[in-house]
Design a protein around this motif. Structure first.
Motif: not given
Length: 225
Positions: A29, A32-33, A36, A41, A43-48, A51
């Protein structure tokens, strides 16, 4: 006794097996952060983060996701991270932080956000300089004004024995942007006679380089020599 030892070892093995997938998932994770952040990205950062990604996890260079986003001036990605609680003063292995890097590079939107979220005005880069010194050197007029308004020390001396005023002369082309920066620094009470490590004053440096507009400003501000 033997059965007891076997039982203990078996219990430890089970515990290790249970923890390993969680640790691996967590590490993935964070990777991926960082990716991103490099791509901007938001939106992807917010999602990660939702999580459970560790917001201030470091990569091999000691960089956090926020510093990575700041490198590329990804404003929205930086906003998500800062509003999520990212440390704006977290330094990498070469003593860059999101605040210091944004100031040095003139990334003003990110700089303003770091200032609003606890930027340490006294923190220094690998050259012992505060953010206003490289901002002055590189001709970032608006950045210098932002830092002055925030309360940056215009007379801080770095490891080269240079102030923001000296760098705005020594490492500049003497053009309009640096003339404006010198004017702003003087208006903010920069010491017009604070010399470098060899005793050379700002006025002497300006004269040596033929920077007449800067020389005029320095003389008007009381420069000697």
């Amino acid at each position: 006794m033997l059965l007891e030892r076997i039982s203990i070892c078996f219990g430890m093995a089970v515990a290790m097996f249970a923890v390993t997938p969680v640790t691996a998932a967590s590490s993935e994770r964070e990777s991926e952060l960082h990716q991103a952040a490099a791509l901007g990205h938001a939106t992807e950062i917010r999602g990660l983060l939702a999580k459970g990604a560790a917001i201030d996890a470091r990569n091999a260079k000691g960089e956090t996701a926020l510093l990575i986003a700041t490198h590329a001036n990804h404003v929205e990605a930086a906003r998500v991270l800062i509003e999520g609680g990212a440390d704006v003063n977290a330094k990498d292995k070469i003593n860059d932080s999101p605040y210091l890097y944004a100031g040095a590079r003139g990334h003003n939107e990110i700089l303003q956000m770091t200032l609003a979220h606890g930027a340490d005005l006294k923190s220094t880069n690998r050259f012992g300089g505060t953010a206003i010194i490289p901002a002055s050197e590189r001709g970032h007029v608006e950045t210098v004004r932002i830092l002055i308004a925030a309360g940056a020390d215009v007379n801080h001396v770095n490891n080269l024995h240079w102030t923001a005023l000296l760098e705005a002369i020594i490492l500049s082309d003497g053009g309009p942007r640096h003339v404006e920066i010198v004017r702003d620094l003087l208006d903010a009470h920069a010491d017009v006679n604070l010399a470098d490590g060899e005793g050379v004053t700002p006025l002497q440096h300006a004269r040596q380089r033929g920077y007449s507009a800067i020389e005029t400003l320095l003389v008007q501000a009381g420069a000697k020599g």
